[in-house]
Design an enzyme around this catalytic site. Structure first.
Site, short mmCIF file in Angstrom:
data_model
loop_
_atom_site.label_atom_id
_atom_site.label_comp_id
_atom_site.label_asym_id
_atom_site.label_seq_id
_atom_site.Cartn_x
_atom_site.Cartn_y
_atom_site.Cartn_z
N GLY A 159 37.17 -93.57 38.10
CA GLY A 159 35.75 -93.78 38.41
C GLY A 159 35.01 -94.38 37.22
N GLY A 210 38.32 -90.97 34.03
CA GLY A 210 39.41 -91.63 34.75
C GLY A 210 39.07 -92.93 35.46
CB SER A 213 46.98 -91.41 46.54
OG SER A 213 48.22 -91.03 45.98
CE1 TYR A 250 45.12 -85.99 45.26
CE2 TYR A 250 47.29 -87.00 45.45
CZ TYR A 250 45.95 -87.08 45.09
OH TYR A 250 45.46 -88.26 44.57
#
Ligand code: NDP
Ligand code: RET
Length: 315
Positions: free
Chosen positions: A16, A14, A141, A154
């Protein structure tokens, strides 16, 4: 050559992985990237994507953000323990009604997404302060700003990151250090697949009928389409992040998805906090075709914010 040392966590896939490769492939070779992952047996995709940068501007190392000893061993292995830019990326998602989730699952999300950064900084921040140099970049996010239906834990983990960094940024300024929060909207990575597959497996028997129905027939039903329509690529997030790390005065917050910014703007537009909650509620529950209506609304706001759209009445 005066290369900046960049340490990135969660590089097995992803964002990273994309970050590590994009920064290591910098044409001016301004960076030496230490791309870390908790499980080195997952290094193959990174090795392949890194190509000729491997052993030159990119090295792969083991680091588990939930394990203080592994963080210390990794930092100790770097020349002079020097980290100029830390990119804290490792993270995991969790969706579903809280009555169907165990406290253990929830703690694991907080432990990775929030305490992972805290552990990294306990090891790296004192050196940065001593050197009076350093940039801490945190992959947060849009959910670090705004909650989304069935992402309670989350979002809480990302809010925790944001509160932590906002506090720390004031102290950091005294040492000439920078902190930046990168705030992507949906990004098409393993994250999406893992979260969706786990979502399908949830035992909804502990939830009432209304909640179970909302999760299955509203949230999960539209989940993939939301990513298909609003989703960014991890490479796109990596490009944004590179721009941030080369700035002399990097911003504290940076959103990467312009299609999503009208939604986060709702938060800043109403100090009472009702506007985003009521808007999301209407988007989800007051339309037959939930998804189409939601997306039309997003596009409408997007156009309005660019002041290039003459509002027309839609049916
Ligand atoms: N995808 C999205 O829609 C969005 C993602 N983000 C954030 O971006 C970051 C990266 O996610 P993304 O690339 O999408 O998801 P991926 O699932 O593709 O990548 C997550 C990475 O984090 C690693 N990781 C998980 N736990 C640990 C740990 N304890 N120690 C070290 N590494 C760990 C995973 O390793 P392993 O392979 O071993 O599990 C993997 O390399 C996360 O912080 C996520 O919250 C933010 C906004 C949107
Ligand atoms: C339910 C719902 C939405 C879903 C948003 C999602 C699913 C965002 C996901 C973001 C992610 C995965 C961030 C990761 O950090 C919209 C489009 C806001 C419209 C209103 C209702």
């Amino acid at each position: 050559m005066n290369q900046k040392v960049v340490l990135i966590t969660g590089c097995s896939s992803g964002i990273g992985l994309a970050l590590a490769v994009h920064i290591a492939k910098d044409e001016k070779k301004r960076f030496m990237v230490y791309a870390t992952m908790r499980n080195l047996s997952k290094a193959e995709p990174l090795v392949e994507a890194a190509g000729r940068t491997l052993g030159r501007t990119l090295e792969i190392k083991q680091l588990d953000v939930c394990d203080e000893a592994s963080i210390k061993a990794c930092v100790d292995s770097l020349p002079e323990r020097r980290v100029d830019i830390l990119i804290s990326n490792a993270g995991m998602g969790l969706i579903g009604p809280i009555e169907c989730q165990s406290i253990e699952e929830m703690k694991s999300v907080m432990d990775t997404n929030f305490f992972g950064l805290v552990r990294l900084l306990k090891e790296i921040l004192p050196d940065m302060k001593r050197r009076k140099k350093g940039h801490i970049v945190v992959i947060s996010s849009v959910m670090g700003i705004q909650g989304i239906l069935f992402n309670d834990i989350y979002a809480a983990s990302k809010f925790a990151l944001e509160g932590f960094c906002e506090s720390l940024a004031i102290q950091a300024l005294r040492f000439g250090l920078n902190i930046s929060l990168i705030e992507p909207g949906p990004v098409i990575t393993e994250f999406e697949r893992k979260v969706y597959d786990e979502g399908l497996k949830i035992d909804l028997s502990k939830a009432d009928k209304v909640t179970a129905d909302m999760f299955t027939n509203v949230y999960l039903k539209n989940y993939k389409q939301i990513f298909e329509t609003l989703g960014q690529t991890p490479e796109d997030v990596a490009e944004h992040t590179l721009k941030i790390i080369i700035m002399d005065n990097p911003p504290f917050r940076h959103q990467t998805n312009t299609l999503y910014t009208p939604m986060t703007t709702l938060k800043y537009a109403d100090p009472n906090g009702d506007l985003p909650i009521e808007t999301f509620y209407k988007m989800v529950f007051e339309h037959d075709k939930v998804f189409t209506a939601s997306l039309n609304f997003i596009k409408l706001l997007h156009w309005r914010s660019r002041k290039s759209f003459k509002l027309e009445k839609s049916n």
